[in-house]
Scaffold this motif. Sequence first.
Motif, PDB file in Angstrom:
ATOM      1  N   GLY A   1      -3.831   9.928  -6.644  1.00 25.08           N
ATOM      2  CA  GLY A   1      -4.358  10.156  -5.306  1.00 25.08           C
ATOM      3  C   GLY A   1      -4.980   8.947  -4.643  1.00 25.08           C
ATOM      4  O   GLY A   1      -5.422   9.041  -3.490  1.00 25.08           O
ATOM      5  N   LYS A   2      -5.045   7.791  -5.326  1.00 22.64           N
ATOM      6  CA  LYS A   2      -5.649   6.598  -4.734  1.00 22.64           C
ATOM      7  C   LYS A   2      -4.612   5.499  -4.586  1.00 22.64           C
ATOM      8  O   LYS A   2      -3.873   5.200  -5.531  1.00 22.64           O
ATOM      9  CB  LYS A   2      -6.800   6.096  -5.612  1.00 22.64           C
ATOM     10  N   LYS A   3      -4.567   4.905  -3.392  1.00 21.09           N
ATOM     11  CA  LYS A   3      -3.639   3.804  -3.165  1.00 21.09           C
ATOM     12  C   LYS A   3      -4.061   2.597  -3.991  1.00 21.09           C
ATOM     13  O   LYS A   3      -5.260   2.332  -4.153  1.00 21.09           O
ATOM     14  CB  LYS A   3      -3.598   3.415  -1.685  1.00 21.09           C
ATOM     15  N   ILE A   4      -3.075   1.887  -4.514  1.00 20.20           N
ATOM     16  CA  ILE A   4      -3.364   0.679  -5.272  1.00 20.20           C
ATOM     17  C   ILE A   4      -2.767  -0.511  -4.534  1.00 20.20           C
ATOM     18  O   ILE A   4      -1.806  -0.375  -3.766  1.00 20.20           O
ATOM     19  CB  ILE A   4      -2.805   0.756  -6.709  1.00 20.20           C
ATOM     20  N   ASP A   5      -3.364  -1.674  -4.756  1.00 20.25           N
ATOM     21  CA  ASP A   5      -2.866  -2.873  -4.074  1.00 20.25           C
ATOM     22  C   ASP A   5      -2.566  -3.998  -5.059  1.00 20.25           C
ATOM     23  O   ASP A   5      -2.324  -5.137  -4.658  1.00 20.25           O
ATOM     24  CB  ASP A   5      -3.880  -3.359  -3.033  1.00 20.25           C
TER      25      ASP A   5
ATOM     26  N   ALA B   1       0.370  10.822 -18.160  1.00 20.21           N
ATOM     27  CA  ALA B   1      -0.634  11.732 -17.599  1.00 20.21           C
ATOM     28  C   ALA B   1      -1.012  11.365 -16.169  1.00 20.21           C
ATOM     29  O   ALA B   1      -1.609  12.189 -15.451  1.00 20.21           O
ATOM     30  CB  ALA B   1      -1.878  11.728 -18.478  1.00 20.21           C
ATOM     31  N   ASP B   2      -0.682  10.167 -15.725  1.00 20.20           N
ATOM     32  CA  ASP B   2      -1.033   9.740 -14.368  1.00 20.20           C
ATOM     33  C   ASP B   2      -0.045  10.291 -13.347  1.00 20.20           C
ATOM     34  O   ASP B   2       1.160  10.419 -13.620  1.00 20.20           O
ATOM     35  CB  ASP B   2      -1.051   8.208 -14.293  1.00 20.20           C
ATOM     36  N   ARG B   3      -0.578  10.604 -12.179  1.00 20.03           N
ATOM     37  CA  ARG B   3       0.247  11.095 -11.079  1.00 20.03           C
ATOM     38  C   ARG B   3       0.546   9.934 -10.137  1.00 20.03           C
ATOM     39  O   ARG B   3      -0.359   9.363  -9.547  1.00 20.03           O
ATOM     40  CB  ARG B   3      -0.469  12.216 -10.321  1.00 20.03           C
ATOM     41  N   ILE B   4       1.821   9.602 -10.030  1.00 21.50           N
ATOM     42  CA  ILE B   4       2.244   8.461  -9.217  1.00 21.50           C
ATOM     43  C   ILE B   4       3.049   8.972  -8.028  1.00 21.50           C
ATOM     44  O   ILE B   4       3.899   9.852  -8.172  1.00 21.50           O
ATOM     45  CB  ILE B   4       3.118   7.496 -10.044  1.00 21.50           C
ATOM     46  N   SER B   5       2.766   8.425  -6.864  1.00 21.71           N
ATOM     47  CA  SER B   5       3.531   8.805  -5.673  1.00 21.71           C
ATOM     48  C   SER B   5       3.848   7.552  -4.870  1.00 21.71           C
ATOM     49  O   SER B   5       3.123   6.559  -4.910  1.00 21.71           O
ATOM     50  CB  SER B   5       2.750   9.804  -4.812  1.00 21.71           C
ATOM     51  N   ILE B   6       4.952   7.626  -4.140  1.00 18.54           N
ATOM     52  CA  ILE B   6       5.399   6.528  -3.283  1.00 18.54           C
ATOM     53  C   ILE B   6       5.600   7.084  -1.887  1.00 18.54           C
ATOM     54  O   ILE B   6       6.351   8.054  -1.704  1.00 18.54           O
ATOM     55  CB  ILE B   6       6.713   5.911  -3.796  1.00 18.54           C
ATOM     56  N   ASP B   7       4.921   6.488  -0.925  1.00 18.97           N
ATOM     57  CA  ASP B   7       4.984   6.976   0.456  1.00 18.97           C
ATOM     58  C   ASP B   7       4.655   8.468   0.521  1.00 18.97           C
ATOM     59  O   ASP B   7       5.252   9.219   1.304  1.00 18.97           O
ATOM     60  CB  ASP B   7       6.362   6.708   1.068  1.00 18.97           C
ATOM     61  N   GLY B   8       3.730   8.892  -0.337  1.00 20.52           N
ATOM     62  CA  GLY B   8       3.299  10.283  -0.339  1.00 20.52           C
ATOM     63  C   GLY B   8       4.178  11.233  -1.116  1.00 20.52           C
ATOM     64  O   GLY B   8       3.851  12.414  -1.234  1.00 20.52           O
TER      65      GLY B   8
ATOM     66  N   GLY C   1       0.790  -1.226   0.000  1.00 19.75           N
ATOM     67  CA  GLY C   1       0.000   0.000   0.000  1.00 19.75           C
ATOM     68  C   GLY C   1       0.820   1.272   0.000  1.00 19.75           C
ATOM     69  O   GLY C   1       0.322   2.327   0.408  1.00 19.75           O
ATOM     70  N   ARG C   2       2.039   1.201  -0.502  1.00 20.50           N
ATOM     71  CA  ARG C   2       2.915   2.367  -0.477  1.00 20.50           C
ATOM     72  C   ARG C   2       2.817   3.210  -1.751  1.00 20.50           C
ATOM     73  O   ARG C   2       3.394   4.294  -1.819  1.00 20.50           O
ATOM     74  CB  ARG C   2       4.361   1.921  -0.277  1.00 20.50           C
ATOM     75  N   VAL C   3       2.109   2.694  -2.754  1.00 23.22           N
ATOM     76  CA  VAL C   3       2.058   3.370  -4.049  1.00 23.22           C
ATOM     77  C   VAL C   3       0.643   3.903  -4.312  1.00 23.22           C
ATOM     78  O   VAL C   3      -0.343   3.193  -4.087  1.00 23.22           O
ATOM     79  CB  VAL C   3       2.463   2.409  -5.182  1.00 23.22           C
ATOM     80  N   SER C   4       0.570   5.141  -4.771  1.00 24.12           N
ATOM     81  CA  SER C   4      -0.712   5.755  -5.119  1.00 24.12           C
ATOM     82  C   SER C   4      -0.677   6.232  -6.561  1.00 24.12           C
ATOM     83  O   SER C   4       0.364   6.688  -7.053  1.00 24.12           O
ATOM     84  CB  SER C   4      -1.014   6.941  -4.199  1.00 24.12           C
TER      85      SER C   4
END
Length: 332
Positions: A63-67, A76-83, A57-60
């Motif tokens: 804005g939505k966490k993925i599992d 075009a997608d915004r990807i974040s790791i640990d926020g 659950g560390r990747v979003s």
Amino acid sequence: MSKTPASPKGKPAPKSQPRKAPSKPEGAASEGDRIAKVLSRAGVASRREAERMIAEGRVSVNGKKIDSPALNVTAADRISIDGQPLPEAEAPRMWLYYKPTGLVTSNSDEKGRKTIFDELPEDMPRVMTVGRLDLNSEGLLLLTNDGGIKRKLELPATGWLRRYRVRINGRPKDEDFAPLRKGLVIEGEKFQPMTVSLDRQQGANAWLTVGLREGKNREIRRAMEDIGYSVNRLLRVSYGPFQLGDLKPGDVEELRPRVVRDQLGLEPEVEKPAGRPTRSRGGKPAGKPGSKPAGKTPAKAGKPGGKPAAPRGDRPAQRNGGKRPIGKNPRR
């Protein structure tokens, strides 16, 4: 000419409409790349590690966490790791590293042993290893910041020849290695044919040069044990066109971007200004990103620049049959 059939109320039946494709689950994408591949290309983690990070659950994405790693993403997608936003992917880079004995080739060790990442220079970016060398083996280990390169070079289909200098205990004859040249089956596991040459006898030990195109766990050691010989030193001197040269244990040398592109068949990219050179443990520069590669022309993939000379005493030779390797210049 047939008439349009009437509806129960006498009105013409509506024309048939083309069937719409079933709607895709939210978050699915028909183009782009798998999320784990994108994380790997950005140098965040290997694909396997990226999948583990996703499961934790560390990747979003947007804005939505993925599992689940079963998701395609685009630019075009915004990807974040640990926020934190995913860093932009850097240009592919590679390094030659002389792995000493006594270090584990992994990010962490459950037994608390030192890993190669504990000993790499502090100014190194996050890197991944191409393949492995076991705890008691030494020599050339390729490092890269690009998960795509790592995957490509580890695939059996790439088929790059890896050469090793191997010291075994005993007085073998050349015909003793016939089973290795034909290919072995050990405990149900098939080993592909190896090239083996008996170089010299040194007291109670013999030096060999061994070449193989796959990297099973402890492959050479297990193969030698199967024919009755124990390995007491194993040093990798080349991986495809890349050579150990005269690197010393712990030294790191970055390859020139053009060499990386040429050898791996990558598309040219706009090169960014070079940063500080990576330094070896001894404090000397270990190869600037823009430095000229050793040798007039890069060696052909799968064909190292020559057979290593026989070792003098206990130290395997670093010369390369009179040809300069891709790496540091060998001593004259």
